[in-house]
Design an enzyme around this catalytic site. Sequence first.
Site, PDB file in Angstrom:
ATOM      1  N   HIS A 195      52.984  51.736  13.040  1.00 46.10           N
ATOM      2  CA  HIS A 195      54.028  51.432  12.247  1.00 46.10           C
ATOM      3  C   HIS A 195      54.055  50.008  11.632  1.00 46.10           C
ATOM      4  CE1 HIS A 195      55.727  49.675  15.839  1.00 46.10           C
ATOM      5  NE2 HIS A 195      56.540  48.852  15.106  1.00 46.10           N
ATOM      6  N   HIS A 235      55.428  47.017  10.972  1.00 44.27           N
ATOM      7  CA  HIS A 235      56.380  45.936  11.238  1.00 44.27           C
ATOM      8  C   HIS A 235      55.210  44.893  11.412  1.00 44.27           C
ATOM      9  CE1 HIS A 235      60.152  47.846  13.124  1.00 44.27           C
ATOM     10  NE2 HIS A 235      60.260  47.811  11.713  1.00 44.27           N
ATOM     11  N   ASP A 255      54.705  42.638  13.478  1.00 47.65           N
ATOM     12  CA  ASP A 255      53.703  42.407  14.652  1.00 47.65           C
ATOM     13  C   ASP A 255      52.774  43.474  14.962  1.00 47.65           C
ATOM     14  OD1 ASP A 255      55.855  43.967  15.180  1.00 47.65           O
ATOM     15  OD2 ASP A 255      56.468  43.487  17.015  1.00 47.65           O
ATOM     16  N   HIS A 256      52.450  44.562  14.108  1.00 48.95           N
ATOM     17  CA  HIS A 256      51.555  45.417  14.170  1.00 48.95           C
ATOM     18  C   HIS A 256      50.686  45.499  13.086  1.00 48.95           C
ATOM     19  CE1 HIS A 256      53.742  46.047  17.769  1.00 48.95           C
ATOM     20  NE2 HIS A 256      54.769  46.516  17.102  1.00 48.95           N
ATOM     21  N   HIS A 277      61.893  54.473  15.054  1.00 47.86           N
ATOM     22  CA  HIS A 277      61.662  52.850  14.999  1.00 47.86           C
ATOM     23  C   HIS A 277      61.587  52.650  13.718  1.00 47.86           C
ATOM     24  CE1 HIS A 277      60.907  49.098  16.667  1.00 47.86           C
ATOM     25  NE2 HIS A 277      59.652  49.370  16.196  1.00 47.86           N
ATOM     26  N   TYR A 311      69.815  48.348  15.936  1.00 50.35           N
ATOM     27  CA  TYR A 311      69.891  49.209  14.833  1.00 50.35           C
ATOM     28  C   TYR A 311      71.179  49.896  14.936  1.00 50.35           C
ATOM     29  CZ  TYR A 311      64.770  49.558  14.464  1.00 50.35           C
ATOM     30  OH  TYR A 311      63.402  49.314  14.097  1.00 50.35           O
ATOM     31  N   HIS A 364      53.129  47.826  22.095  1.00 50.68           N
ATOM     32  CA  HIS A 364      53.462  46.776  22.876  1.00 50.68           C
ATOM     33  C   HIS A 364      52.862  47.034  24.249  1.00 50.68           C
ATOM     34  CE1 HIS A 364      55.958  44.082  20.307  1.00 50.68           C
ATOM     35  NE2 HIS A 364      56.246  45.346  19.759  1.00 50.68           N
TER      36      HIS A 364
HETATM   37 ZN   LIG Z   1      58.351  47.720  15.380  1.00 43.08          ZN
END
Ligand SMILES: [Zn+2]
Length: 300
Positions: free
Chosen positions: A107, A109, A111-112, A183, A214, A248
């Site tokens: 996805h 975001h 951090d990825h 997510h 959320y 993660h």
């Molecule tokens: Zn995420």
Amino acid sequence: MTTHRVSRFFTKLGCAAVCALLMTFAAPARGQPTEAFRAMNRPAKPFKIVSNIYYVGASDIASYLIVTPKGAILLEGGFVETAPQIVNNVRELGFAVENVKILLTSHAHIDHVGGLAELKRLSGATLVATAPEAEMLKRGGKGDFQYGDNLLFPAVDVDRVVGDGDTVELGGVVLTAHLTPGHTKGSTTWTMSVVDGGVTRQVVFMASLSTPGYDVVNNPAYPNLGKDILRSVETLRTLPCDVYLAPHGYAFALDAKRAKLGTEPNPFIDPNGYRAALDDAEKDIRRKLVAAEKKAAEKK
Ligand SMILES: [Zn+2]
């Protein structure tokens, strides 16, 4: 609040709370905006997980190298600051980032996917993603339904858009995309099989199912969020799984499993852990839905 205090919070609360903290402390940025993020991105030694799948990520920010006779597939690009760690880790294992032919993510975001633009530049690989994630990648994270313009990353163009059930193939390896939204709107779980010691094992790269901070009901930016997470859990329950991995490390007990490497059976073979992770995700979203609906009823 200082970054030091953020860091202390992170240590106390664990990774699940990090995204919630980011909502408070994030400022428009293209790299790691907080100490909490940096704590997840400490350099880590690469290692073989099972068969042709290697861990090349940071301490918690995961990245996977899948090696084939025709080159490699890299799943997850980490932060901007993770990209050089991934490149070094790939090299340390005896491979080269130039041999990465396909880039994937779970996805879009920060951090990825923060490192994907650089990893694509270095490798010339084909970047593959679902339509909603392709849109976010193109916009560098702008207009995220949860984070707005607060967690930006270097924009990158997707070369191939995939939908539910589509496959990505290289050198005899077949990865299947499963849409598991919630997510993010295009969150993707990737599956493949490996042969390990003569035994075929099913591997699930499980998408994130968390919803930190959320609004899970009556969310104008994502009205079906709660329902989508529940349906995604159901989808994941239908997937055969021996080895489960995630964006993660904390989501699949990376540290504990890595510490047991070398023992038999391979500690990453953990079908019970997979089912427990899905049970936990379902409990979490059901609890939030009940609480949110109760709150909405009280307001009336
Ligand atoms: Zn995420």
